[in-house]
Design a protein around this motif. Structure first.
Motif, PDB file in Angstrom:
ATOM      1  N   LYS A 220      37.176  42.014  40.359  1.00 42.10           N
ATOM      2  CA  LYS A 220      37.283  40.632  40.819  1.00 42.10           C
ATOM      3  C   LYS A 220      38.757  40.273  40.856  1.00 42.10           C
ATOM      4  N   MET A 221      39.178  39.554  41.881  1.00 40.86           N
ATOM      5  CA  MET A 221      40.573  39.171  42.014  1.00 40.86           C
ATOM      6  C   MET A 221      40.953  38.193  40.900  1.00 40.86           C
ATOM      7  N   PRO A 222      42.039  38.486  40.133  1.00 37.58           N
ATOM      8  CA  PRO A 222      42.425  37.538  39.073  1.00 37.58           C
ATOM      9  C   PRO A 222      42.680  36.125  39.603  1.00 37.58           C
ATOM     10  N   GLU A 223      43.148  36.008  40.859  1.00 40.34           N
ATOM     11  CA  GLU A 223      43.400  34.681  41.425  1.00 40.34           C
ATOM     12  C   GLU A 223      42.131  33.862  41.594  1.00 40.34           C
ATOM     13  N   GLY A 224      40.990  34.533  41.500  1.00 41.97           N
ATOM     14  CA  GLY A 224      39.742  33.794  41.525  1.00 41.97           C
ATOM     15  C   GLY A 224      39.092  33.684  42.882  1.00 41.97           C
ATOM     16  N   ASP A 228      35.668  40.906  46.337  1.00 45.70           N
ATOM     17  CA  ASP A 228      36.009  41.953  45.383  1.00 45.70           C
ATOM     18  C   ASP A 228      36.973  42.922  46.052  1.00 45.70           C
ATOM     19  N   TYR A 229      37.941  43.401  45.279  1.00 49.28           N
ATOM     20  CA  TYR A 229      38.964  44.285  45.835  1.00 49.28           C
ATOM     21  C   TYR A 229      38.896  45.662  45.214  1.00 49.28           C
ATOM     22  N   CYS A 230      39.567  46.588  45.853  1.00 43.01           N
ATOM     23  CA  CYS A 230      39.502  47.987  45.470  1.00 43.01           C
ATOM     24  C   CYS A 230      40.919  48.541  45.472  1.00 43.01           C
ATOM     25  N   LYS A 231      41.376  49.046  44.318  1.00 43.65           N
ATOM     26  CA  LYS A 231      42.730  49.601  44.227  1.00 43.65           C
ATOM     27  C   LYS A 231      42.701  50.764  43.232  1.00 43.65           C
ATOM     28  N   ARG A 232      43.880  51.431  43.102  1.00 44.08           N
ATOM     29  CA  ARG A 232      43.972  52.545  42.163  1.00 44.08           C
ATOM     30  C   ARG A 232      44.537  52.057  40.834  1.00 44.08           C
ATOM     31  N   LEU A 233      43.892  52.483  39.741  1.00 45.59           N
ATOM     32  CA  LEU A 233      44.317  52.062  38.413  1.00 45.59           C
ATOM     33  C   LEU A 233      45.489  52.936  37.953  1.00 45.59           C
ATOM     34  N   VAL A 234      46.672  52.308  37.716  1.00 43.99           N
ATOM     35  CA  VAL A 234      47.814  53.117  37.281  1.00 43.99           C
ATOM     36  C   VAL A 234      48.339  52.720  35.898  1.00 43.99           C
ATOM     37  N   TYR A 324      37.358  41.785  34.294  1.00 44.33           N
ATOM     38  CA  TYR A 324      37.346  41.578  35.748  1.00 44.33           C
ATOM     39  C   TYR A 324      37.023  42.869  36.486  1.00 44.33           C
ATOM     40  N   ILE A 325      37.018  43.990  35.749  1.00 44.31           N
ATOM     41  CA  ILE A 325      36.723  45.274  36.397  1.00 44.31           C
ATOM     42  C   ILE A 325      35.218  45.397  36.608  1.00 44.31           C
ATOM     43  N   ILE A 326      34.815  45.680  37.848  1.00 44.92           N
ATOM     44  CA  ILE A 326      33.393  45.795  38.162  1.00 44.92           C
ATOM     45  C   ILE A 326      32.920  47.229  37.944  1.00 44.92           C
ATOM     46  N   GLY A 327      33.723  48.198  38.324  1.00 43.85           N
ATOM     47  CA  GLY A 327      33.309  49.581  38.121  1.00 43.85           C
ATOM     48  C   GLY A 327      34.265  50.556  38.776  1.00 43.85           C
ATOM     49  N   VAL A 328      33.926  51.835  38.629  1.00 43.83           N
ATOM     50  CA  VAL A 328      34.755  52.924  39.153  1.00 43.83           C
ATOM     51  C   VAL A 328      34.114  53.452  40.431  1.00 43.83           C
ATOM     52  N   VAL A 329      34.925  53.599  41.491  1.00 48.38           N
ATOM     53  CA  VAL A 329      34.402  54.154  42.744  1.00 48.38           C
ATOM     54  C   VAL A 329      34.163  55.645  42.539  1.00 48.38           C
ATOM     55  N   THR A 330      32.930  56.093  42.764  1.00 46.57           N
ATOM     56  CA  THR A 330      32.620  57.509  42.570  1.00 46.57           C
ATOM     57  C   THR A 330      32.423  58.240  43.896  1.00 46.57           C
ATOM     58  N   HIS A 331      31.905  57.538  44.916  1.00 45.38           N
ATOM     59  CA  HIS A 331      31.596  58.221  46.174  1.00 45.38           C
ATOM     60  C   HIS A 331      31.891  57.334  47.375  1.00 45.38           C
TER      61      HIS A 331
END
Ligand SMILES: [Zn+2]
Length: 343
Positions: A220-224, A228-234, A324-331
């Motif tokens: 979920k975007m912290p800005e509210g 829902d967005y998708c990015k790489r966790l670094v 705010y993390i919904i889950g990990v993209v697996t496929h």
């Protein structure tokens, strides 16, 4: 590998359970509609065949380019009518009866269908696996959103750009388009790519997995905002993130990314962007005990932790709080040509 087996097994169990339930109710419906020789096996065959035929229909429909809300609603209504008509036709053919009796016999299967819908809605979607389609192209070339495609001028592999909303005026038509190459993971400029909007990848997100560094996550975007967005966790909790020389540095140590994203160049500055970015050498991002930092793979076009202006309540702008993390993209499961396992 484990998640692939898990998702495959879950999918098969749900599919078989739904076919068995639907076949049972079709058999009841068949007796009600006075169709002769109504065995469970024939009912099961009719349900399975009808479903496979509908999948083919849906696959064909998904290739139609997106063209405005009115046309999408119209296409949806046509698809619903075709789905029902095909389902009844297949049932009529397999049970050797009329279309009218097939539709009559089919009617009771609405009961298990509703139950199945509730099961997925109340258990699978919130706690196990959810499907997403990603609007933007900031994770290209790993995950592509709505995009334009053209051959990379260096190597000829497909390169992807975001769909530029203002391209139709003469000026932007003459401007080269910034794309990212799917093989080299580097950006390239393409003089005049075909301005054909292609659909984005469809993703499966696993909600049971603990997120690890380099995972692609949906949040979920912290800005509210609602999307829902998708990015790489670094960046992980407690770390200090700096982007330098195209790489991510954690607590002063340069990270080497995994093979799947080798070659990606992370930018600490974006052309024409007036402010210093979070994570640039003069503005390091310090993460609290439950905060994460994310980047898009298409760094020149990604609106990620570096650019956010407003954080979640009680958190700095660049941080994604753990909840705010919904889950990990697996496929990536669709389109078929882009099917792949990410974790
Ligand atoms: Zn290339």
């Amino acid at each position: 590998m484990f998640t692939t087996v898990f998702i495959g097994a879950l999918f098969l169990v749900l599919l078989l359970a739904s076919w068995v339930a639907n076949a049972y109710f079709l058999q009841l419906g068949g007796r009600w509609a006075k169709i002769g020789k109504m065995t469970f096996l024939r009912a099961f065959g009719a349900i399975a065949a009808a479903e496979v035929v509908c999948w083919i229909l849906w696959a064909l429909f998904s290739r139609i380019p997106n063209a405005g809300l009115a046309r999408t609603v119209f296409a949806g209504i046509i698809l619903l009518i075709l789905t029902l008509a095909l389902t009844w036709l297949v049932i009529a053919l397999i049970l050797r009866t009329s279309l009218w009796r097939a539709a009559w016999a089919w009617l009771p299967t609405l009961v298990p269908r509703a139950g199945y819908f509730l099961l997925v809605l109340l258990t699978v979607k919130p706690y196990l696996i959810e499907a997403f389609v990603i609007p933007t192209n900031s994770m290209a070339p790993t995950i592509i959103g709505r995009h334009w495609e053209a051959p990379c001028p260096r190597c000829g592999s497909p390169a992807y750009s975001s769909v530029e909303p203002d391209w139709s005026d003469y000026d932007s038509h003459n401007r080269p388009v910034l794309m990212i190459c799917s093989r080299e993971h580097r950006t390239c400029e393409v003089a005049d790519p075909p301005r054909v909007e292609l659909p984005g990848d469809r993703l499966l997100v696993n909600k049971l997995l603990a997120p690890r560094r380099w995972d692609v996550i949906v949040f979920k975007m912290p800005e509210g905002t609602q999307t829902d967005y998708c990015k790489r966790l670094v960046g992980l909790p407690g770390e200090t993130v700096v982007i330098r020389d195209g790489a991510v540095w954690i607590d002063g140590r340069r990270l080497s990314p995994p093979e799947s994203c080798a070659g990606l160049e992370y930018l600490a500055e974006i052309k024409d962007y007036p402010e210093k970015l979070w994570g640039s050498p003069s503005k390091p991002a310090r993460l609290g005990p439950d905060e994460y930092f994310v980047l898009g793979d298409f760094s020149a076009r990604a609106k990620d932790s570096r650019l956010w202006q407003q954080g979640a309540p009680g958190h700095p702008p660049y941080a994604i709080p753990a909840d705010y993390i919904i889950g990990v993209v697996t496929h990536i499961y669709w389109p078929l040509s882009r099917c792949r396992v990410l974790r």
